[in-house]
Write an enzyme that holds these catalytic residues in place. Structure first.
Site, mmCIF file in Angstrom:
data_model
loop_
_atom_site.group_PDB
_atom_site.id
_atom_site.type_symbol
_atom_site.label_atom_id
_atom_site.label_comp_id
_atom_site.label_asym_id
_atom_site.label_seq_id
_atom_site.Cartn_x
_atom_site.Cartn_y
_atom_site.Cartn_z
ATOM 1 N N CYS A 249 1.281 18.914 4.656
ATOM 2 C CA CYS A 249 1.869 17.743 3.864
ATOM 3 C C CYS A 249 1.275 16.565 4.574
ATOM 4 O O CYS A 249 0.064 16.451 4.538
ATOM 5 C CB CYS A 249 3.296 17.870 3.847
ATOM 6 S SG CYS A 249 3.954 17.521 5.724
ATOM 7 N N ARG A 254 7.398 18.102 6.305
ATOM 8 C CA ARG A 254 7.742 18.737 5.055
ATOM 9 C C ARG A 254 7.102 20.193 4.881
ATOM 10 O O ARG A 254 7.814 20.860 4.224
ATOM 11 C CB ARG A 254 7.251 17.798 3.778
ATOM 12 C CG ARG A 254 8.042 16.562 3.835
ATOM 13 C CD ARG A 254 7.275 15.673 2.665
ATOM 14 N NE ARG A 254 6.065 14.762 2.973
ATOM 15 C CZ ARG A 254 5.652 14.052 2.605
ATOM 16 N NH1 ARG A 254 6.025 13.482 1.447
ATOM 17 N NH2 ARG A 254 4.641 13.275 2.887
#
Lengths: 303, 158
Positions: A249, A254
């Protein structure tokens, strides 16, 4: 004595590693059992202080797990000190929960996994679900007696990818980009009037498929059932559940959530999180980048 | 810990900086939490029109802010006090804390005082290591936008 899996939710039984999830009800009942340690890990560094699950400890991804100088995680000695000071033993069952659909909780779980802590679980639905259900929160400080957590060598290889390995993997190992659509296409860093996010180039790593991380989460912050996850990652994106895969990410947080989904809920054999992610790739000299919605191809010259 | 030099700051801001340096490191988060609880609610005229506020997208959580001349005057001058308004959800205490510090220190300063604030102001509260540099970016982004909005407030033309 090992702590048993939460078998109350039939949804968990469908996942590849059902013992990696517990429900809020399970935590309400067992969160303070001997051998169980509940940890809150949030994006917001103050959220824990506003009220947390009774008995829960706080671990902050920035100030506890990352080094302040080198862009890396704690080493074995530092991790042992962190765990000892929190009063956690190597045998304890750790249950992590947090804000934003367990985004940061999954990241903490991933870091604990780098040190091979055997039994780390997520509380499905995280902090939001606990709060929505009107369960108890306290501002009382949790104190646990100091322990003697052993120093273990951090083992990155199975679940962490470095940039050279990602370059090497282009065209061989499928990549998943879990950032938002405008970040994937490269639009985000070109937004007028907004300060750059510290990345010089926008776009994505060639061949990477776009699956924003939150697609794995349901409205109530819990993980979607296995069939819904398979529909996204296997049918739609075309990942082969017998193959390895690398997720990334912007800074690797994430993608830790997606790592959890692929590794523990769908049972892919080798999932690595490229935590250097876009803040490394988008600043690197002469690495290939694709902008726009297409995945793009691995540079043939590199092979 | 020695207090930083605050001679280049307006009194209201200098006092805040000194407050944060005065508490030991382990209590500083608690102080930020207290600030987060004290962020004033939006006046009704904005509560009904959240679109009148600008979102600070660099913040991890939704944060909206706007500025206006004192007494809602249509125009003002560099010496006219400016009022600040913020909105952030209760689930974002850090963001609220940053907003509350800026509200406490900057609300009622004149346009020129705000324009002249040092660029590194948000680094002065001794919070950077405690909450991490990445998170502090949200606060500096707020300050940047406050400044830009103040610069764009309509001026009295003679």
């Amino acid at each position: 004595m090992p702590i048993g899996a939460d078998t109350t939710d039939p949804k968990f039984a469908e996942y590849a590693h059902p013992q990696r999830l517990v429900s809020t009800a399970w935590v309400a009942e067992h969160g303070q059992d001997a051998g169980v340690v509940v940890i809150e890990s949030d994006e917001d560094v103050l959220l824990y202080e506003t009220g947390h699950i009774p008995g829960a400890l706080k671990v902050d991804w920035h100030t506890d797990l990352n080094l302040p100088d080198v862009r890396d995680y704690l080493d074995g000695a530092q991790f042992a000190e962190l765990m000892s000071s929190k009063g956690i033993t190597r045998e304890d069952t750790i249950v992590v929960y947090g804000d934003k659909s367990n985004w940061w909780a999954a990241y903490a779980l991933w870091v604990f996994t780098l040190f091979g802590h055997q039994d780390v679980r997520l509380m499905d639905g995280g902090r939001d679900k606990w709060v929505t259900e009107g369960r108890e929160l306290t501002t009382e400080t949790t104190t646990r007696e100091r322990t003697d957590y052993p120093q273990v060598q951090r083992d990155d290889a199975p679940i962490r990818a470095y940039q050279p390995q990602v370059l090497e993997a282009l065209g061989q190992v499928p990549l998943i980009d879990v950032r938002s659509e405008p970040e994937y296409t490269g639009q985000r860093t070109h937004m007028a009037e907004y300060p750059q996010e510290g990345v010089l180039r926008g776009g994505h790593i060639p061949t990477a498929a776009s699956v924003p991380w939150a697609r794995a989460a349901a409205e109530d912050s819990t993980f979607k059932p296995r069939a819904a996850l398979e529909a996204i990652y296997q049918e739609e994106v075309g990942l082969d559940p017998t193959q390895e895969v690398i997720a990334y990410c912007r800074i690797g947080e994430r993608s830790a959530h997606t790592w959890f989904v692929l590794q523990h809920l769908l049972g892919f054999p080798q999932v690595r999180n490229y935590d250097g992610s876009w803040t490394e790739w988008g600043n690197s000299v002469r690495v290939p980048i694709v902008s726009g919605p297409e995945r793009g191809e691995a540079p043939g010259a590199a092979r | 810990m020695s207090a930083q030099d605050t001679t280049d700051l307006p009194a209201s801001v200098a006092e805040l900086v000194e407050d944060f340096h005065a508490v030991p490191q382990q209590d500083r988060l608690q102080l930020l939490l207290e600030f987060s609880r004290q962020l004033p609610a939006l006046p009704e005229r904005y509560g009904e029109h959240p679109e009148a506020l600008e979102q600070v997208v660099e913040c991890q959580s939704p944060l909206f802010l706007t500025v206006e001349w004192e007494d809602q005057a249509a125009t003002g001058e560099d010496s006219t006090p400016v009022r600040l308004f913020f909105s952030a959800p209760m689930e974002a205490p850090t963001t609220r804390g940053f907003a509350s510090i800026l509200h406490e220190g900057l609300d009622g300063l004149t346009a020129s005082q705000i324009a002249e604030l040092p660029a590194d102001l948000t680094e002065r509260f001794a919070l950077t290591q405690l909450v991490s540099p990445l998170r502090m970016r949200g606060m500096s982004a707020m300050l940047e936008r406050i400044r830009r909005q103040v610069a764009q407030l309509p001026r009295t033309t003679d």
